[in-house]
Design a protein around this motif. Structure first.
Motif, PDB file in Angstrom:
ATOM      1  N   ASN A  38     -10.262   5.295  -3.695  1.00  0.00           N
ATOM      2  CA  ASN A  38      -9.119   4.653  -3.072  1.00  0.00           C
ATOM      3  C   ASN A  38      -9.603   3.850  -1.855  1.00  0.00           C
ATOM      4  OD1 ASN A  38      -6.727   4.005  -1.893  1.00  0.00           O
ATOM      5  ND2 ASN A  38      -6.113   6.117  -1.435  1.00  0.00           N
TER       6      ASN A  38
ATOM      7  N   GLU B  45       0.267   5.641  17.779  1.00  0.00           N
ATOM      8  CA  GLU B  45       1.722   5.662  17.916  1.00  0.00           C
ATOM      9  C   GLU B  45       2.177   6.710  18.928  1.00  0.00           C
ATOM     10  OE1 GLU B  45       3.981   4.966  14.601  1.00  0.00           O
ATOM     11  OE2 GLU B  45       2.360   4.229  13.348  1.00  0.00           O
TER      12      GLU B  45
ATOM     13  N   PRO C  43       2.478  -3.028   9.309  1.00  0.00           N
ATOM     14  CA  PRO C  43       3.472  -2.192   8.646  1.00  0.00           C
ATOM     15  C   PRO C  43       2.890  -0.840   8.253  1.00  0.00           C
ATOM     16  CG  PRO C  43       2.699  -3.905   7.168  1.00  0.00           C
ATOM     17  CD  PRO C  43       2.096  -4.189   8.500  1.00  0.00           C
ATOM     18  N   SER C  44       3.766   0.100   7.905  1.00  0.00           N
ATOM     19  CA  SER C  44       3.343   1.439   7.525  1.00  0.00           C
ATOM     20  C   SER C  44       2.371   1.388   6.347  1.00  0.00           C
ATOM     21  CB  SER C  44       4.585   2.255   7.155  1.00  0.00           C
ATOM     22  OG  SER C  44       4.222   3.581   6.952  1.00  0.00           O
ATOM     23  N   GLY C  45       1.332   2.177   6.428  1.00  0.00           N
ATOM     24  CA  GLY C  45       0.388   2.284   5.321  1.00  0.00           C
ATOM     25  C   GLY C  45      -0.647   1.187   5.267  1.00  0.00           C
ATOM     26  N   CYS C  46      -0.737   0.354   6.307  1.00  0.00           N
ATOM     27  CA  CYS C  46      -1.678  -0.758   6.234  1.00  0.00           C
ATOM     28  C   CYS C  46      -3.084  -0.352   6.660  1.00  0.00           C
ATOM     29  CB  CYS C  46      -1.190  -1.924   7.076  1.00  0.00           C
ATOM     30  SG  CYS C  46      -1.319  -1.635   8.837  1.00  0.00           S
ATOM     31  N   GLY C  47      -3.245   0.874   7.168  1.00  0.00           N
ATOM     32  CA  GLY C  47      -4.595   1.345   7.487  1.00  0.00           C
ATOM     33  C   GLY C  47      -4.914   1.408   8.974  1.00  0.00           C
ATOM     34  N   LYS C  48      -3.915   1.337   9.830  1.00  0.00           N
ATOM     35  CA  LYS C  48      -4.161   1.381  11.279  1.00  0.00           C
ATOM     36  C   LYS C  48      -4.751   2.721  11.686  1.00  0.00           C
ATOM     37  CE  LYS C  48       0.246   0.951  12.088  1.00  0.00           C
ATOM     38  NZ  LYS C  48       0.941   0.845  10.799  1.00  0.00           N
ATOM     39  N   THR C  49      -4.064   3.798  11.269  1.00  0.00           N
ATOM     40  CA  THR C  49      -4.533   5.133  11.620  1.00  0.00           C
ATOM     41  C   THR C  49      -5.930   5.354  11.054  1.00  0.00           C
ATOM     42  OG1 THR C  49      -2.292   5.956  11.659  1.00  0.00           O
ATOM     43  CG2 THR C  49      -4.035   7.584  11.367  1.00  0.00           C
ATOM     44  N   THR C  50      -6.123   4.894   9.835  1.00  0.00           N
ATOM     45  CA  THR C  50      -7.416   5.060   9.183  1.00  0.00           C
ATOM     46  C   THR C  50      -8.534   4.443  10.020  1.00  0.00           C
ATOM     47  OG1 THR C  50      -6.330   5.026   7.046  1.00  0.00           O
ATOM     48  CG2 THR C  50      -8.694   4.580   7.063  1.00  0.00           C
TER      49      THR C  50
ATOM     50  N   TYR D  43     -11.100   6.570   0.362  1.00  0.00           N
ATOM     51  CA  TYR D  43     -10.624   7.946   0.266  1.00  0.00           C
ATOM     52  C   TYR D  43     -10.857   8.481  -1.148  1.00  0.00           C
ATOM     53  CZ  TYR D  43      -8.083   7.890   4.727  1.00  0.00           C
ATOM     54  OH  TYR D  43      -7.747   7.856   6.045  1.00  0.00           O
ATOM     55  N   ASP D  44     -11.221   9.721  -1.245  1.00  0.00           N
ATOM     56  CA  ASP D  44     -11.343  10.416  -2.529  1.00  0.00           C
ATOM     57  C   ASP D  44     -12.180   9.650  -3.545  1.00  0.00           C
ATOM     58  OD1 ASP D  44      -9.471  12.133  -1.342  1.00  0.00           O
ATOM     59  OD2 ASP D  44      -7.837  10.881  -2.094  1.00  0.00           O
TER      60      ASP D  44
ATOM     61  N   HIS E 124       3.501   0.404  15.067  1.00  0.00           N
ATOM     62  CA  HIS E 124       4.091  -0.514  14.098  1.00  0.00           C
ATOM     63  C   HIS E 124       5.321  -1.190  14.713  1.00  0.00           C
ATOM     64  CE1 HIS E 124       6.165   3.342  12.894  1.00  0.00           C
ATOM     65  NE2 HIS E 124       7.146   2.573  13.271  1.00  0.00           N
TER      66      HIS E 124
ATOM     67  N   VAL F  54      -9.187   1.749   1.156  1.00  0.00           N
ATOM     68  CA  VAL F  54      -8.080   1.440   2.054  1.00  0.00           C
ATOM     69  C   VAL F  54      -8.452   0.291   2.982  1.00  0.00           C
ATOM     70  CG1 VAL F  54      -6.638   2.377   3.871  1.00  0.00           C
ATOM     71  CG2 VAL F  54      -7.205   3.785   1.909  1.00  0.00           C
TER      72      VAL F  54
HETATM   73  N1  LIG Z   1      -6.547  11.521   3.842  1.00  0.00           N
HETATM   74  C1  LIG Z   1      -6.181  10.531   2.999  1.00  0.00           C
HETATM   75  N2  LIG Z   1      -6.493  10.617   1.691  1.00  0.00           N
HETATM   76  C2  LIG Z   1      -6.150   9.619   0.844  1.00  0.00           C
HETATM   77  N3  LIG Z   1      -5.476   8.519   1.187  1.00  0.00           N
HETATM   78  C3  LIG Z   1      -5.129   8.378   2.473  1.00  0.00           C
HETATM   79  C4  LIG Z   1      -5.456   9.379   3.447  1.00  0.00           C
HETATM   80  N4  LIG Z   1      -4.997   8.977   4.640  1.00  0.00           N
HETATM   81  C5  LIG Z   1      -4.397   7.782   4.436  1.00  0.00           C
HETATM   82  N5  LIG Z   1      -4.469   7.416   3.133  1.00  0.00           N
HETATM   83  C6  LIG Z   1      -3.961   6.180   2.558  1.00  0.00           C
HETATM   84  O1  LIG Z   1      -4.529   5.110   3.244  1.00  0.00           O
HETATM   85  C7  LIG Z   1      -3.572   4.093   3.492  1.00  0.00           C
HETATM   86  C8  LIG Z   1      -3.520   3.781   4.967  1.00  0.00           C
HETATM   87  O2  LIG Z   1      -3.039   4.898   5.667  1.00  0.00           O
HETATM   88  P1  LIG Z   1      -2.896   4.956   7.236  1.00  0.00           P
HETATM   89  O3  LIG Z   1      -2.505   6.316   7.598  1.00  0.00           O
HETATM   90  O4  LIG Z   1      -4.139   4.423   7.856  1.00  0.00           O
HETATM   91  O5  LIG Z   1      -1.696   3.956   7.482  1.00  0.00           O
HETATM   92  P2  LIG Z   1      -1.019   3.509   8.846  1.00  0.00           P
HETATM   93  O6  LIG Z   1      -1.250   2.052   8.960  1.00  0.00           O
HETATM   94  O7  LIG Z   1      -1.485   4.357   9.958  1.00  0.00           O
HETATM   95  O8  LIG Z   1       0.510   3.745   8.542  1.00  0.00           O
HETATM   96  P3  LIG Z   1       1.674   4.367   9.462  1.00  0.00           P
HETATM   97  O9  LIG Z   1       2.207   3.261  10.308  1.00  0.00           O
HETATM   98  O10 LIG Z   1       2.681   4.814   8.458  1.00  0.00           O
HETATM   99  O11 LIG Z   1       1.078   5.487  10.245  1.00  0.00           O
HETATM  100  C9  LIG Z   1      -2.253   4.590   2.938  1.00  0.00           C
HETATM  101  O12 LIG Z   1      -2.022   3.965   1.698  1.00  0.00           O
HETATM  102  C10 LIG Z   1      -2.474   6.056   2.750  1.00  0.00           C
HETATM  103  O13 LIG Z   1      -1.757   6.510   1.634  1.00  0.00           O
END
Ligand SMILES: Nc1ncnc2c1ncn2[C@@H]1O[C@H](COP(=O)(O)OP(=O)(O)OP(=O)(O)O)[C@@H](O)[C@H]1O
Ligand SMILES: [Mg+2]
Lengths: 360, 550
Positions: A18, A161, A39-46, A14-15, A194, A20
């Motif tokens: 960063n 989710e 867990p939250s923020g581990c990158g699943k959505t990504t 990202y950006d 999660h 991920v």
């Molecule tokens: N558009 C973005 N720009 C910069 N960083 C991002 C962006 N989207 C997500 N991140 C970062 O990437 C990491 C993973 O985010 P992601 O949304 O994939 O987590 P997640 O596993 O889906 O968490 P959750 O269970 O909270 O949804 C996080 O640290 C988040 O801050």
């Protein structure tokens, strides 16, 4: 139906700086319900958004049915998605919402509505076809979102989710709906959550993620019973961790309690962590071989009985036994804890990786 | 169970109600009464209305008004919609600055736009002369229908832009993504999802524009020439030296109020019926485009903003230029215009600021109280009060001015020509905006906070002053700055009520333009613009926001 998804060494940045996800690979099998759990923020959505194309892929490639999709725009990937907030179009009634994807595919009207009615029956929403979304409950909106995503007969179904905005009871009901329909239509599905219980209940296979890295992939049973490392063991279910030493293939807990183990690898190190789930203990009277502990308190939950106990060194542990007609052990009683040796998991104290033999 | 409240609130409600009866209901009643009064016999008559609708000369003005207003509103809606979509969907360089420019262009009084466009595209306008010499044509300049539409479109699209931006911000991006995942391309997504979802907002804001444009008289007065609109005739009937028939003018006032009333209710109905409650978890993120589309986006956005700002730029530049003959500016730098206006009527600038401040204080004190009483102390009295305070919203400024002149010419309330009448008219006109925004703020504060204070032993007044008021303050202050900007640029009622001693900046600009003293007008309006821009920057600084809610 059902296609394979091959995720090959993909990286998400990202950006510009960063990172991920760094070089992640995974194979998703045709027609399975594959869950990304972590867990939250581990990158699943990504990762999910990389599969559907909302996120760019900085390195590596994703292929569906052998075809690389990296440069195909989302609207031509033929993937359906169910969103956390449903994303039901508020200005269209239920029927038009579900028909939208067919309309963009220029399907003739008669055929379109026939198909929509079929799908609405499948999700048991046929009685609501003319309602506006504002007149639907959260669970009903989620059914519409699901119907809308599968009516286009996508190659892949993605869900981020989808149940987290629903109340506990509805969550259980809807996950059964999702599992039933997914099995019925057989679309390869990637499911993000999660909530470990939800993951165990719904998945064919689960990938446990942490910090952008997949820790373990396997069936719910395998992941629960044979976690690959301490993170997975702690994240899925509850585990009591204890230090122990390995001597001649036996675990030595250091209080005169030794357990010969048949499940350890031959090259298991000496210093290990043993992960014991609350139901993997046996309570014995004081004096018998075992780990001496004192009962601090107990909670009766009907089907099970929970004891909170303390070791001599002050470590607190939880023990669960099926409830029976015997008296509940009074607080303050000293007892001995034995372990169910086949079930417990053992990890290298240094690397925290499992030292249980494959197939054990 | 009905709670018993302290009687203080009832007294306050009654006091405010009385004020509004004196300063809104009574003047309106006077106009209504005059419109149906036969001055000779003192009997009831509809002669004024039949006279209006019987003569083509008059009904034509209504037709003209509807024509310019509809066309200008449509163009504004299209411009506002396009600008909002482009700036929200795509990454546009300097979009924060562009946003401020758009707001600035909206905050200046429309007639300044009219007069600036005459400088550019009028008979002797800069652009007109350039075109004529370049193509050897005899283009007579842009007046009448086209001129009015040009000025109103450019002046009004920012309102729609601001509303639609707000709507786009509340549109969750997952709706876009859902459409994309279902196979929609960009065009399908915009026409099938985004447009229908913002349409209620577009309609609601377009009706606001409609009301504003319909009742504005400064612009058609300056640039309309032969093209007479209804408010122009109204103004002439009332102020005209030749034929002034105040009873007929009263009837015109009633007609225009009925029209704005109709559109006001239409607007309310639309806003309530056709809106989707949306709230965005994740709003749309501006995207990058490929070079060619990116260039086109920038071209459109910058061109529109430049056009919208052109009047301001023209006015500021010409304020520093020497005039050879009235309206013909040379390229010679001078400060003469400023020297002239400062030596001419030294009261103009102090008047503007003083009246503005007094009006703002009145607006805030009464506005906050009305909102509080209407939300928290619901009763027959407070809801009557709430409804009454919305009345000025539908009264065009010039009509309010006329109402005041009728009502306060004679003792016991002989206010004509005083500063008080101007301050009160400003306060009354702009009050509804503050009441609406304060009501929204109070509705978001949980009543239990105040109840907690009362349960801890504070009196009701004390808990209002020490708990609710501080929580509202930041919202109210930012609202007040916006009101301030709109107050100092108010023309239509002040122009009816002013005397030389109570002249303000906008009035001065207008009178100087009418007298063909364009240099002075430019200098006055530069000071006005500067004040607005500084206030706006202050607003952004205080609130930390980058947009305004209207
Ligand atoms: N558009 C973005 N720009 C910069 N960083 C991002 C962006 N989207 C997500 N991140 C970062 O990437 C990491 C993973 O985010 P992601 O949304 O994939 O987590 P997640 O596993 O889906 O968490 P959750 O269970 O909270 O949804 C996080 O640290 C988040 O801050
Ligand atoms: Mg997520």
């Amino acid at each position: 139906m059902g296609v394979a998804i091959k995720i090959d060494n993909v990286t998400k940045i990202y950006d510009g700086n960063n990172i991920v996800i760094d070089g992640l690979s995974e194979d998703i099998r045709p027609g399975e319900l594959f869950t990304l759990l972590g867990p939250s923020g581990c990158g699943k959505t990504t990762l999910l958004r990389m599969i559907i194309g909302f996120n760019t892929i900085e390195k590596g490639q994703i292929s569906v049915n052998g075809k690389v999709v990296n440069d195909i725009p989302t609207n031509r990937r033929n993937m359906g998605m169910v969103f956390q907030n449903y994303a039901v179009f508020p200005h269209m009634n239920v029927r038009d919402n579900v028909a939208y994807g067919l309309k963009t595919r220029k399907m003739p009207k008669a055929e379109r509505y026939k198909k929509v009615d079929e799908i609405l029956k499948l999700v048991k929403m046929d009685a609501y076809a003319d309602r506006m979304p504002a007149q639907l409950s959260g669970g009903q909106q989620q059914r519409i979102a699901l119907a809308r995503a599968i009516v286009i007969e996508p190659d892949v179904l993605l869900m981020d989710e989808p149940l987290s905005n629903l109340d506990a009871k509805l969550r259980v009901e809807m996950r059964n709906v999702i599992k039933r329909i997914q099995a019925q239509v057989g679309i390869t599905t990637v499911y993000v959550t999660h909530d470990q219980e939800e993951a165990l209940a719904i998945s064919d296979r689960i990938a446990v993620m942490n910090g952008g890295v997949i820790q373990q992939t396997g069936t719910p049973k395998h992941i629960y019973q044979r976690p690959a490392n301490e993170f997975v063991s702690g994240f899925i279910g509850l585990s009591n961790f204890m230090d122990a030493a390995v001597r001649d293939g036996a675990l030595d807990f250091g209080c005169g309690y030794q357990v010969p183990m048949g499940t350890l690898k031959a090259d298991a190190p000496e210093r290990v962590h043993v992960a014991i789930r609350p139901e993997e203990f046996l309570i014995r009277p004081k004096g018998e071989p075992g780990i001496p502990v004192t009962v601090r308190s107990s909670v009766f939950l009907g089907m099970t009985l929970h004891y909170f106990v303390t070791r001599r060194d002050g470590q607190e542990m939880e023990v669960v036994v099926p409830s029976d007609l015997n008296e509940i052990i009074p607080d303050g009683t000293e007892v001995s804890l034995q372990i169910v040796r086949e079930k417990v998991n053992v990890f290298d104290a240094g690397s925290r990786v499992s030292v249980i033999r494959e197939g054990a | 169970m009905k709670r018993k409240y302290s009687p203080v609130w009832t007294f306050l409600s009654l006091g405010i109600l009385a004020l509004f009866i004196i300063f809104v209901v009574y003047p309106l009643a006077m106009v209504l009464y005059r419109s149906v009064l036969d001055p000779a016999s003192g009997k009831l008559t509809f002669e004024n209305f039949t006279r209006f609708f019987g003569k083509k000369y008059y009904t034509n003005t209504l037709r003209n008004s509807f024509a310019v207003t509809i066309v200008a509103t449509l163009i504004s809606a299209a411009l506002g919609l396009i600008m909002a979509y482009l700036t929200k969907q795509y990454r546009v360089r300097g979009s924060a600055a562009l946003n401020i420019c758009i707001i600035v262009s909206y905050l200046s009084p429309p007639f300044i736009g009219a007069y600036a466009w005459i400088q550019l595209l009028g008979r002797n306008g800069l652009i007109t002369r350039f075109i004529n010499s370049l193509f050897h044509v005899q283009f007579g300049g842009i007046y009448g229908f086209a001129g009015i539409v040009l000025v109103f479109s450019l002046q009004s699209f920012p309102l729609i832009y601001m509303y639609v931006c707000g709507a786009l911000e509340s549109l969750d991006n997952s709706l876009n993504e859902a459409a994309e995942s279902l196979g929609a391309n960009n065009v399908q997504r915009v026409t099938g999802i985004i447009l229908p979802l913002v349409l209620p907002t577009v309609l609601a804001s377009a009706l606001l524009v409609f009301m504003r444009v319909f009742s504005d008289f400064g612009t058609p007065m300056l640039i309309g020439e032969g093209f007479r609109t209804f408010p122009v005739v109204l103004y002439n009937q009332f102020m005209g030296e030749v034929s002034n028939d105040s009873y007929f003018a009263a009837a015109l006032c009633v007609i225009i109020m009925l029209i704005t009333l109709f559109f006001f209710f239409l607007q309310r109905w639309m806003a309530r019926r056709h809106s989707y409650s949306m709230s965005a978890l994740k709003p749309m993120q501006p995207r990058d485009q490929r070079p060619l589309p990116k260039f086109l986006t920038h071209l459109v956005v910058y061109a529109v903003v430049l056009l919208a700002l052109l009047p301001q730029i023209t006015v500021i530049l010409t304020s520093f230029l020497k005039e050879s003959t009235p309206g013909m500016f040379t390229s010679q730098f001078t400060l003469d215009n400023y020297v002239t206006i400062f030596s001419k009527n030294k009261l103009v600038i102090p008047n503007t600021y003083l009246y503005g401040l007094c009006a703002i204080v009145l607006i805030i004190v009464i506005g906050v109280l009305v909102a509080y009483l209407a939300v928290r102390r619901r009763s027959v009295i407070t809801s009557t009060m709430d409804t009454l305070t919305m009345l000025p919203y539908i009264i065009p400024g010039s009509v309010l001015g006329i109402c005041f002149l009728y009502a306060f010419a004679k003792p016991p309330l002989a206010l004509t020509g005083t500063a008080a009448i101007i301050i009160i008219s400003l306060a009354v006109r702009r009050m509804p905006y503050t009441i609406r925004s304060s009501t929204a703020i109070i509705s978001q504060i949980s009543p239990s906070v105040e109840e907690a204070a009362v349960s801890l032993g504070a009196s009701e007044l004390k808990s209002f002053a020490e708990v609710t008021l501080p929580m509202m303050m930041s919202g109210v202050v930012s609202g007040a700055i916006m009101s301030w900007v709109t107050v100092i640029s108010e023309l239509s009622s002040s122009i009816m009520l002013y005397r030389a001693s109570t002249q303000t900046l906008t009035v001065s600009v207008y009178t100087e333009v009418i007298r063909d003293c364009f240099g002075n007008a430019a200098a006055y309006s530069t000071i006005l613009t500067l004040t607005s821009v500084l206030s706006l920057l202050l607003f952004f600084k205080i609130t930390g926001r980058r947009d305004i809610s209207v």
